[in-house]
Motif scaffolding. Structure first.
Motif, PDB file in Angstrom:
ATOM      1  N   UNK A 174      61.025  19.081 -49.069  1.00  0.00           N
ATOM      2  CA  UNK A 174      61.870  19.625 -50.145  1.00  0.00           C
ATOM      3  C   UNK A 174      63.317  19.148 -50.029  1.00  0.00           C
ATOM      4  N   UNK A 175      63.549  18.159 -49.176  1.00  0.00           N
ATOM      5  CA  UNK A 175      64.889  17.618 -48.961  1.00  0.00           C
ATOM      6  C   UNK A 175      64.841  16.109 -49.190  1.00  0.00           C
ATOM      7  N   UNK A 176      65.851  15.524 -49.855  1.00  0.00           N
ATOM      8  CA  UNK A 176      65.848  14.077 -50.086  1.00  0.00           C
ATOM      9  C   UNK A 176      65.707  13.295 -48.788  1.00  0.00           C
ATOM     10  N   UNK A 177      65.028  12.157 -48.868  1.00  0.00           N
ATOM     11  CA  UNK A 177      64.720  11.370 -47.673  1.00  0.00           C
ATOM     12  C   UNK A 177      65.970  11.002 -46.885  1.00  0.00           C
ATOM     13  N   UNK A 178      67.046  10.600 -47.581  1.00  0.00           N
ATOM     14  CA  UNK A 178      68.267  10.207 -46.872  1.00  0.00           C
ATOM     15  C   UNK A 178      68.855  11.385 -46.111  1.00  0.00           C
ATOM     16  N   UNK A 184      61.443  24.485 -58.417  1.00  0.00           N
ATOM     17  CA  UNK A 184      61.997  25.787 -58.788  1.00  0.00           C
ATOM     18  C   UNK A 184      61.846  26.836 -57.702  1.00  0.00           C
ATOM     19  N   UNK A 185      60.891  26.666 -56.826  1.00  0.00           N
ATOM     20  CA  UNK A 185      60.677  27.665 -55.775  1.00  0.00           C
ATOM     21  C   UNK A 185      61.509  27.393 -54.527  1.00  0.00           C
ATOM     22  N   UNK A 186      62.274  26.302 -54.520  1.00  0.00           N
ATOM     23  CA  UNK A 186      63.078  25.964 -53.338  1.00  0.00           C
ATOM     24  C   UNK A 186      64.231  26.942 -53.206  1.00  0.00           C
ATOM     25  N   UNK A 187      64.359  27.535 -52.026  1.00  0.00           N
ATOM     26  CA  UNK A 187      65.475  28.428 -51.726  1.00  0.00           C
ATOM     27  C   UNK A 187      66.187  27.864 -50.494  1.00  0.00           C
ATOM     28  N   UNK A 188      67.472  27.575 -50.637  1.00  0.00           N
ATOM     29  CA  UNK A 188      68.221  26.938 -49.551  1.00  0.00           C
ATOM     30  C   UNK A 188      68.152  27.726 -48.243  1.00  0.00           C
ATOM     31  N   UNK A 189      68.314  29.058 -48.240  1.00  0.00           N
ATOM     32  CA  UNK A 189      68.207  29.797 -46.965  1.00  0.00           C
ATOM     33  C   UNK A 189      66.849  29.612 -46.292  1.00  0.00           C
ATOM     34  N   UNK A 190      65.782  29.522 -47.103  1.00  0.00           N
ATOM     35  CA  UNK A 190      64.448  29.309 -46.527  1.00  0.00           C
ATOM     36  C   UNK A 190      64.355  27.933 -45.879  1.00  0.00           C
ATOM     37  N   UNK A 191      64.938  26.928 -46.547  1.00  0.00           N
ATOM     38  CA  UNK A 191      64.911  25.570 -45.999  1.00  0.00           C
ATOM     39  C   UNK A 191      65.668  25.524 -44.676  1.00  0.00           C
ATOM     40  N   UNK A 192      66.832  26.163 -44.634  1.00  0.00           N
ATOM     41  CA  UNK A 192      67.629  26.183 -43.409  1.00  0.00           C
ATOM     42  C   UNK A 192      66.864  26.866 -42.274  1.00  0.00           C
ATOM     43  N   UNK A 240      73.749  23.447 -47.706  1.00  0.00           N
ATOM     44  CA  UNK A 240      73.395  23.624 -46.297  1.00  0.00           C
ATOM     45  C   UNK A 240      71.890  23.857 -46.141  1.00  0.00           C
ATOM     46  N   UNK A 241      71.078  22.831 -46.362  1.00  0.00           N
ATOM     47  CA  UNK A 241      71.441  21.465 -46.750  1.00  0.00           C
ATOM     48  C   UNK A 241      71.307  21.265 -48.260  1.00  0.00           C
ATOM     49  N   UNK A 242      71.667  20.078 -48.726  1.00  0.00           N
ATOM     50  CA  UNK A 242      71.360  19.692 -50.103  1.00  0.00           C
ATOM     51  C   UNK A 242      69.856  19.463 -50.199  1.00  0.00           C
TER      52      UNK A 242
END
Length: 483
Positions: A462-466, A441-449, A266-268
């Motif tokens: 930090x998220x795949x283009x598709x 390595x620094x990617x955190x899913x909650x931060x991205x959301x 959430x998300x990949x």
């Protein structure tokens, strides 16, 4: 949204009902209808469903034909060859042939006044030679209204009663529930799923696959039906493929090596994909995997489906769509602990089971707070996880404060469990992922959301283009066009 449980009041109240009386009432009600008329075709476990309609009286109003092609040669002659007689392939052949024959014989004279249907099942129960639990495929092809194109329901069930006769009884009740539900409980469709277990308990029946199709179920997403099975406790896990097709797990997993990554997706993110890709590279090099095509799964648990107030069914489908676009089959489960997942997968394969995890998961495995229900705590969980052919592939992480890379060998495991971690590394059950992209390595899913919700465009890097395209096109995860 209400998350159901096998011990919920709803399920308990149904179990308190007299199942024979309840089933008898349903069968009799269908017999007394003037419009509902069809064929019963049953293979393997006897004519347990048709028996209910004959025993309650008035069967002439419902039963056009009842057939049991018990002998394999007879079954092949009637419905064609199949690799396995208890299979979706055999069930679909039965439904197709019997429905076509029913219409050919009766539609011209009675088609304006009858809703034709065919119920079919092919099942194997416990026997002297095979003392294990039984299983069966059940289905109904039916007209919701006279002359209407047919709709269809297909389910797969495990039969868990201790004797063949009790498994047959449970199969009969399930079949009556399915027929009655098709005509009287399909709107809303969630009621149909719940009604399948009327008069039954999870100790008797596990339903791990359901597929609805046809005009009576226009707009129904069968992936949501899979989720319903898990939410309501009818099964511990359900599965669908990257192309949105619901499957019974053995259709995909049977005797194949399996690699799985758990997550909320959430998300990949780029890290999500790199973790699984790098683990797969090493998985394919394993002696027991070389030359085979493994199954690669993304697993979502009910726990990860409740991460926020808006994480309901639409949110679930959004994540399923993204994982499908990335090419991953999806497993939805009730499992909290890794050993539960491994034990489930081992029901279907004797091949290697690979678990692709991040370093924080290794720390969680050694945390006693997760094992209060296990007398042996961490040791029991580890024993149950690694007693079979299971291997963990561990992706490193970076310290959020110092930014230093932390690997499996450097994992901060509290004493005395650091000894267990060292032993698992030494015997090759837990291995570090050798190659990885440090920038992830620094990617955190909650931060991205949070960045998506706030309209911070930094999330796109930090998220795949598709995935970026899908989030924007469908306004997923709270994304709005802030420009």
């Amino acid at each position: 949204m209400v998350w159901s449980d096998p011990s919920s009041k709803t399920v308990k109240s149904k179990q308190m009902d007299d199942p024979a009386s309840n089933t008898r009432q349903k069968a009799l009600a269908l017999n007394l209808e003037a419009m509902t008329y069809g064929t019963f075709a049953e293979i393997g476990a006897g004519q347990e469903v048709a028996r209910w309609f004959f025993s309650v009286g008035g069967a002439a109003g419902t039963v056009a034909k009842s057939i049991s092609a018990y002998d394999m040669a007879v079954s092949t002659e009637l419905y064609g060859s199949a690799q396995r007689y208890v299979s979706r392939q055999r069930l679909e052949s039965m439904l197709e042939q019997e429905f076509a024959q029913l219409l050919d014989r009766l539609a011209s004279g009675r088609g304006d006044s009858k809703r034709f249907f065919v119920f079919a099942d092919t099942a194997a129960t416990r026997s002297y030679g095979k003392p294990e639990n039984g299983r069966g495929w059940l289905g109904i092809r039916f007209q919701a209204e006279p002359r209407q194109k047919p709709s269809e329901i297909i389910v797969h069930a495990h039969l868990s009663d201790s004797t063949a006769s009790r498994q047959q009884e449970a199969l009969g009740i399930l079949g009556v529930n399915l027929i009655h539900g098709a005509f009287h409980r399909r709107n809303p469709v969630e009621d149909l799923v719940a009604a399948l277990m009327d008069g039954l308990s999870r100790d008797q029946i596990e339903i791990d696959m359901i597929k609805l199709s046809g005009p009576a179920f226009a707009g129904v997403d069968n992936r949501l039906m899979s989720l319903q099975l898990v939410e309501r406790g009818l099964t511990d896990a359900a599965m669908f493929t990257a192309d949105r097709q619901v499957v019974q797990p053995s259709e995909i997993l049977y005797k194949r090596p399996i690699l799985v990554e758990r997550g909320s997706f959430r998300p990949a993110t780029n890290l999500t994909l790199d973790l699984l890709d790098r683990a797969r590279e090493q998985f394919l090099e394993e002696p027991g995997v070389v030359g085979q095509k493994p199954v690669v799964l993304a697993e979502m648990t009910l726990r990860t489906l409740t991460v926020g107030p808006d994480a309901g069914h639409p949110d679930f489908l959004a994540r399923a769509d993204i994982l499908g676009a990335l090419g991953y089959d999806v497993l939805i489960s009730r499992f909290e602990l890794y050993h539960q997942l491994a034990e489930y997968l081992a029901r279907y394969t004797d091949g290697l089971i690979g678990l692709a995890v991040g370093l924080p998961s290794i720390r969680d495995i050694a945390d006693e707070k997760y094992y209060t229900d296990l007398p042996g705590g961490v040791l029991e969980s580890a024993g149950r996880l690694f007693k079979r052919s299971v291997k963990m592939y561990v992706y490193p992480t970076s310290d959020p404060v110092s930014g230093l890379i932390q690997t499996l060998e450097q994992a901060d495991i509290p004493a005395p469990w650091h000894h267990l971690n060292k032993m698992l590394i030494e015997i090759g059950r837990v291995v570090p992922i050798r190659s990885y992209d440090e920038s992830y390595l620094s990617i955190r899913t909650p931060d991205v959301l949070a960045r998506i919700e706030q309209g911070d465009p930094a999330w796109e890097s930090v998220v795949p283009a598709v995935v970026v395209e899908m989030i924007k096109a469908k306004h997923l995860f709270g994304w709005q066009n802030h420009r």
